[in-house]
Design a protein around this motif. Structure first.
Motif, PDB file in Angstrom:
ATOM      1  N   TYR A   5       0.829  -1.210   0.000  1.00 35.30           N
ATOM      2  CA  TYR A   5       0.000   0.000   0.000  1.00 35.30           C
ATOM      3  C   TYR A   5       0.864   1.260   0.000  1.00 35.30           C
ATOM      4  CZ  TYR A   5      -3.893  -3.106   1.183  1.00 35.30           C
ATOM      5  OH  TYR A   5      -4.830  -4.091   1.169  1.00 35.30           O
ATOM      6  N   LEU A   6       1.885   1.261   0.857  1.00 35.98           N
ATOM      7  CA  LEU A   6       2.743   2.441   0.921  1.00 35.98           C
ATOM      8  C   LEU A   6       3.469   2.659  -0.397  1.00 35.98           C
ATOM      9  CD1 LEU A   6       4.312   2.041   4.503  1.00 35.98           C
ATOM     10  CD2 LEU A   6       2.572   3.678   3.776  1.00 35.98           C
ATOM     11  N   ALA A   7       3.901   1.574  -1.034  1.00 33.79           N
ATOM     12  CA  ALA A   7       4.583   1.704  -2.312  1.00 33.79           C
ATOM     13  C   ALA A   7       3.676   2.294  -3.381  1.00 33.79           C
ATOM     14  CB  ALA A   7       5.100   0.337  -2.773  1.00 33.79           C
ATOM     15  N   ALA A   8       2.343   2.053  -3.228  1.00 31.40           N
ATOM     16  CA  ALA A   8       1.380   2.599  -4.192  1.00 31.40           C
ATOM     17  C   ALA A   8       0.948   4.013  -3.847  1.00 31.40           C
ATOM     18  CB  ALA A   8       0.157   1.688  -4.278  1.00 31.40           C
ATOM     19  N   GLY A   9       1.436   4.555  -2.740  1.00 33.94           N
ATOM     20  CA  GLY A   9       1.094   5.907  -2.340  1.00 33.94           C
ATOM     21  C   GLY A   9      -0.147   5.989  -1.498  1.00 33.94           C
TER      22      GLY A   9
END
Length: 650
Positions: free
Chosen positions: A565-569
């Motif tokens: 999720y964090l990698a997807a912003g």
């Protein structure tokens, strides 16, 4: 100018001091008070007995910090009676006026006994220039000394038996100066040597250590305290060591003996025995080391035979340990395994290789020596033998972990594979704690992949130690759970997760498998820190394998999802951890068998994901029957209603 004082003793009809006739100070460079003092100290040394030979006498004495060279010749008194003497004393500090200086002044032309009385008139004399005396002595000593013959062997043997003992040599017309020069050349440090040549007897007090007589008088006196040597007498065979030293001296003089003697001072019999033990090899004196003699082809047959014995090998090992790196390199290159010397003396060649390996493994070894070893066809097993010996030696117990790793790196450069299967590498790695292995593996990741692999393999091979749990956990935290190490080593994700699994098992053991999940929670909280930008999936998969419940696996999976999720912003879901933990506490979960690992995951069946807080409930059989009956009744009622509505409409 460094001054050397002088006193000329002669017969005087009447002494100005005491009014007595006799031999006394007649001309001097000293003041009256010192002259009186020296007259008392030298009174027994300045006369010659009547009826003796007419040869001059030379003596060297040491008296209260001063050195005295005394030259005397027979003379007659004012009534032409024998028994008087002309004695000329040179007096100065004992570090200037030495035994060597005295021997070099034997033929000094300025002795009073060699000159007419007018050359030294009674009264005041000038001091003598020390540098002029020394120049004359050096020139005299530079001239070859005449070989005294076998008597020198006997004298040397007796002196070596007890260098400190007073000794009288009884030999008519003895070549005393030549004998003394030979002794000084062999013994080296002659600071304690005092002597008197062509003396009248050896019965007086305070005699020099070495006295030469033509004959022994009838009296005994103080001779009972001295040893006497009668050269040439029956049974007076000197020791072999003395004979060999004398031969060395005859061939090359002081320059040949000095390398054998080194810096040692032969003050007693113990020092002589130690010297003999060091230079006698196979019963023969070696003027060079045994290894040099064999290498250069100059060894005697008995020395070549010695090389094939244990004593010879020990001698060579001792000699190799004293060589500097440059000389050791020369010897090693001459003893290559495929060379002629190695073929003739295989045991010695193996010893040379082993000693060279030992030197190269030191941090202080020169690059030239190491390159010579690397460029040769040596056996790497010698390096492993060294590693095992080093690890087992008690003196290395305090070696730092960095020093152990440096030794392993050095061994790799000499052809030892960096693998735990190698006995030497295993011995080194066993010296390191699990905490050290983890931190060192993390530290060396970017600089030495081979050593990193070795350290990590050693960490994976360890068993869980409950007493070291906290220490190892702290080390793993400092290394950030090796997230900057394992992913950068060769291998795919399956291999990486397997390595993490073994390291985690060695650190935490059963604590990661506990149903309460406390240790797992601490690990996940550490990995969720902002300092770690992304947790490698292989690490999370390894953590997942420890969990016995689906809820435990879900905890790990949530951290993996969070990174996605964090990698997807998207927003951080980690705050929901608290809700998940509370839901787990309210719900009884069913234990699952341990995750079989990546093999199951690769088979194609994936676990079904659940919502946070969901749990598997168990129902009693009668409850299921009741629910089924109710469902049938509801279905029947619905059917009746539908049928009625259809009939009414018709």
């Amino acid at each position: 100018m460094e001054r050397i004082d002088q006193i000329v003793f002669r017969w005087r009809a009447r002494s100005q001091d005491d009014g007595h006739d006799g031999v006394g100070p007649d001309a001097t460079s000293l003041a009256p008070a010192p002259v009186t003092w020296w007259d008392d100290r030298l009174a027994l040394r300045i006369t010659r007995a009547s009826g003796r030979n007419d040869r001059p006498s030379l003596a060297y004495l040491r008296i209260e910090g001063a050195g005295v060279v005394l030259h005397k010749v027979p003379a007659r008194d004012d009534k032409n009676r024998p028994g008087a003497a002309i004695a000329h004393a040179l007096i100065g500090p004992e570090d200037l006026v030495t035994a060597q200086l005295a021997l070099g002044l034997e033929e000094w032309p300025q002795w009073a006994g060699r000159n007419r009385p007018e050359a030294y008139p009674p009264g005041r004399l000038d001091p003598v220039d020390y540098h002029a005396l020394r120049e004359h002595a050096v020139a005299a000593l530079a001239r070859p000394v005449t070989d005294p013959g076998p008597v020198f062997d006997e004298l040397l043997g007796r002196v070596l038996d007890n260098p400190e003992a007073p000794l009288t040599v009884v030999l008519p017309d003895a070549p005393a100066t030549a004998l003394l020069r030979g002794l000084v050349d062999v013994l080296g440090d002659a600071r304690e040597l005092t002597f008197a040549t062509n003396e009248d007897d050896d019965t007086g007090p305070d005699l020099p250590r070495l006295v030469f007589l033509d004959t022994v008088g009838s009296g005994t006196g103080y001779a009972a305290t001295r040893l006497r040597l009668y050269p040439g007498s029956a049974g007076a065979r000197p020791a072999d060591f003395a004979v060999q030293l004398a031969d060395v001296w005859r061939r090359g003089g002081a320059a040949a003996v000095a390398p054998l003697r080194g810096a040692r001072r032969l003050g007693g019999a113990a020092e002589v025995r130690q010297w003999q033990d060091e230079v006698l090899v196979g019963g023969r004196i070696l003027q060079t080391t045994l290894i040099d003699a064999v290498t250069s082809g100059q060894a005697a047959p008995e020395h070549l035979e010695l090389v094939r014995t244990e004593d010879g090998l020990r001698q060579i090992e001792s000699e190799l340990s004293k060589l500097n790196d440059s000389n050791l390199r020369t010897v090693y290159l001459a003893w290559q395994p495929s060379g002629a010397l190695a073929a003739r003396h295989p045991a010695a060649a193996k010893l040379v290789a082993r000693c060279t390996v030992q030197r190269c493994m030191r941090s202080s070894a020169s690059n030239a020596l190491r390159e010579a070893l690397r460029g040769s066809a040596f056996d790497p097993a010698l390096v492993e033998d060294y590693l095992r010996g080093w690890a087992a030696h008690g003196r290395n117990a305090t070696a730092t972990p960095a020093a152990v790793v440096e030794l392993a790196q050095r061994a790799v450069t000499f052809g030892v594979p960096p693998a735990l299967g190698r006995p030497g590498m295993r011995a080194l790695m066993d010296r390191l704690s699990l905490a050290d292995l983890i931190e060192l593996a993390n530290r060396h990741t970017g600089s030495d992949v081979h050593i990193t692999e070795l350290l990590l393999s050693a960490a994976e091979d360890r068993s869980f130690d409950p007493e070291q749990l906290q220490i190892n956990h702290t080390a793993l935290d400092r290394a950030e759970f090796l997230v900057h190490c394992i992913p950068f080593l060769p291998g795919d994700a399956k291999l990486a997760q397997d390595r993490w699994f073994r390291v985690l098992d060695a650190v935490f053991g059963p604590h990661l498998r506990a149903e309460n999940g406390r240790t797992l929670q601490e690990v996940l909280q550490f990995l969720a820190r902002d300092a770690i930008s992304e947790v490698p999936p292989a690490l999370l998969f390894a953590l997942r394998r420890f969990q016995p419940t689906l809820a435990g696996k879900a905890r790990v999976d949530q951290l993996a999802a969070r990174d996605r999720y964090l990698a997807a912003g998207l927003a951080d879901i980690w705050p929901e951890r608290g809700q998940l933990v509370l839901a787990e506490r309210r719900t009884k979960t069913r234990a699952l068998p341990p995750d079989p690992g990546p093999a199951v995951a690769a088979s194609g069946s994936a676990p079904v994901s659940r919502l946070p807080g969901a749990a598997v409930r168990r129902f009693q059989p009668r409850t299921l029957v009741a629910v089924g009956a109710i469902a049938l009744v509801v279905v029947a009622l619905v059917a009746v209603v539908i049928f009625s509505l259809q009939g009414g409409s018709q």
